[in-house]
Design a protein around this motif. Sequence first.
Motif, PDB file in Angstrom:
ATOM      1  N   ARG A  47      57.393  49.107  37.506  1.00  0.00           N
ATOM      2  CA  ARG A  47      58.371  49.552  36.502  1.00  0.00           C
ATOM      3  C   ARG A  47      59.328  50.606  37.067  1.00  0.00           C
ATOM      4  O   ARG A  47      60.528  50.568  36.830  1.00  0.00           O
ATOM      5  CB  ARG A  47      57.620  50.117  35.283  1.00  0.00           C
ATOM      6  CG  ARG A  47      58.540  50.670  34.198  1.00  0.00           C
ATOM      7  CD  ARG A  47      57.749  51.299  33.041  1.00  0.00           C
ATOM      8  NE  ARG A  47      58.628  51.990  32.139  1.00  0.00           N
ATOM      9  CZ  ARG A  47      59.163  51.467  31.034  1.00  0.00           C
ATOM     10  NH1 ARG A  47      58.852  50.247  30.671  1.00  0.00           N
ATOM     11  NH2 ARG A  47      59.986  52.160  30.292  1.00  0.00           N
ATOM     12  N   ARG A  71      53.956  40.985  35.213  1.00  0.00           N
ATOM     13  CA  ARG A  71      53.333  40.185  34.131  1.00  0.00           C
ATOM     14  C   ARG A  71      52.018  39.559  34.577  1.00  0.00           C
ATOM     15  O   ARG A  71      51.063  39.512  33.798  1.00  0.00           O
ATOM     16  CB  ARG A  71      54.336  39.119  33.654  1.00  0.00           C
ATOM     17  CG  ARG A  71      53.890  38.375  32.401  1.00  0.00           C
ATOM     18  CD  ARG A  71      55.050  37.695  31.700  1.00  0.00           C
ATOM     19  NE  ARG A  71      56.071  38.671  31.372  1.00  0.00           N
ATOM     20  CZ  ARG A  71      57.365  38.562  31.701  1.00  0.00           C
ATOM     21  NH1 ARG A  71      57.791  37.492  32.320  1.00  0.00           N
ATOM     22  NH2 ARG A  71      58.210  39.521  31.389  1.00  0.00           N
ATOM     23  N   PHE A  94      58.125  40.656  26.517  1.00  0.00           N
ATOM     24  CA  PHE A  94      57.255  39.725  27.250  1.00  0.00           C
ATOM     25  C   PHE A  94      58.150  38.665  27.894  1.00  0.00           C
ATOM     26  O   PHE A  94      59.307  38.957  28.234  1.00  0.00           O
ATOM     27  CB  PHE A  94      56.214  39.143  26.268  1.00  0.00           C
ATOM     28  CG  PHE A  94      55.013  38.494  26.913  1.00  0.00           C
ATOM     29  CD1 PHE A  94      54.218  39.191  27.809  1.00  0.00           C
ATOM     30  CD2 PHE A  94      54.671  37.176  26.625  1.00  0.00           C
ATOM     31  CE1 PHE A  94      53.113  38.592  28.405  1.00  0.00           C
ATOM     32  CE2 PHE A  94      53.568  36.567  27.208  1.00  0.00           C
ATOM     33  CZ  PHE A  94      52.790  37.276  28.091  1.00  0.00           C
ATOM     34  N   GLU A 156      64.819  56.126  34.017  1.00  0.00           N
ATOM     35  CA  GLU A 156      64.653  54.706  33.702  1.00  0.00           C
ATOM     36  C   GLU A 156      65.893  54.141  33.008  1.00  0.00           C
ATOM     37  O   GLU A 156      65.792  53.407  32.034  1.00  0.00           O
ATOM     38  CB  GLU A 156      63.426  54.532  32.795  1.00  0.00           C
ATOM     39  CG  GLU A 156      62.114  54.926  33.460  1.00  0.00           C
ATOM     40  CD  GLU A 156      60.897  54.563  32.634  1.00  0.00           C
ATOM     41  OE1 GLU A 156      61.041  54.361  31.411  1.00  0.00           O
ATOM     42  OE2 GLU A 156      59.803  54.474  33.219  1.00  0.00           O
TER      43      GLU A 156
END
Length: 214
Positions: A47, A71, A94, A156
């Motif tokens: 991430r 994932r 997702f 981020e």
Amino acid sequence: MLITLEGIEGSGKTTQINYIAAHLKDLGHECVITKEPGGTVIGGKIRSILLDPENKSIDPLAELLLYAADRVQHIKEFIAPALESGKIVICDRFCDSTTVYQGFTRGVDIDLIHQLNKLVLKGVEPDITFILDLPPELGLERAWNQINNGSRSVMETRFEKEKLCFHENVRKGYLKLAKKEPDRFVVIDASVEEALVREAIIGKLKEFLILRKM
Ligand code: TYD
């Protein structure tokens, strides 16, 4: 059961996910909340690469493969075991994020994304997906307010720094998916105040649970 939330930046998924979990717990269901990217320790490292504004030159295919790697790890370590033990999993973003961001918006071949999703998901697919829909101007204003008041990390912000047309394409992409698969997707107007968004989501969730006899 797997419930997912999708939407542009600043659509309020993180707030609404907690209401969904609280509602399910009140009904006596065991549920867990998670997110992508970064639902595992390894995923957290992926991430930080993906969302770092310094990495704006990342190749779209490299970006796609990093989301896929995140994932794979997330399903193996967290989602699949939770589903197997009978828990309801609620996930903030997702596989549809990949189709919309890397496919429709960045332009990676959609067939490649479908193939990769198949490989990564191994049959773990969302039962219901809420799309929190709102104009990108509003979503970005909310996201930047959170970044400026410190409730969202400035480290981020790679996606928030994308141009408005990028976010407009993301929004259009989600609506396109929802049209294609109306049985799974529920589009919620997220431009209204938080309590009304919550009411709309919980209303649809109740209908869904009745259909599933839960
Ligand atoms: P995050 O801070 O979790 O954003 P938000 O709070 O809006 O969900 O950042 C996740 C970012 O990663 C978001 O901009 C969308 C992007 N993303 C993809 O491009 N592809 C994906 O497969 C996923 C899961 C996320």
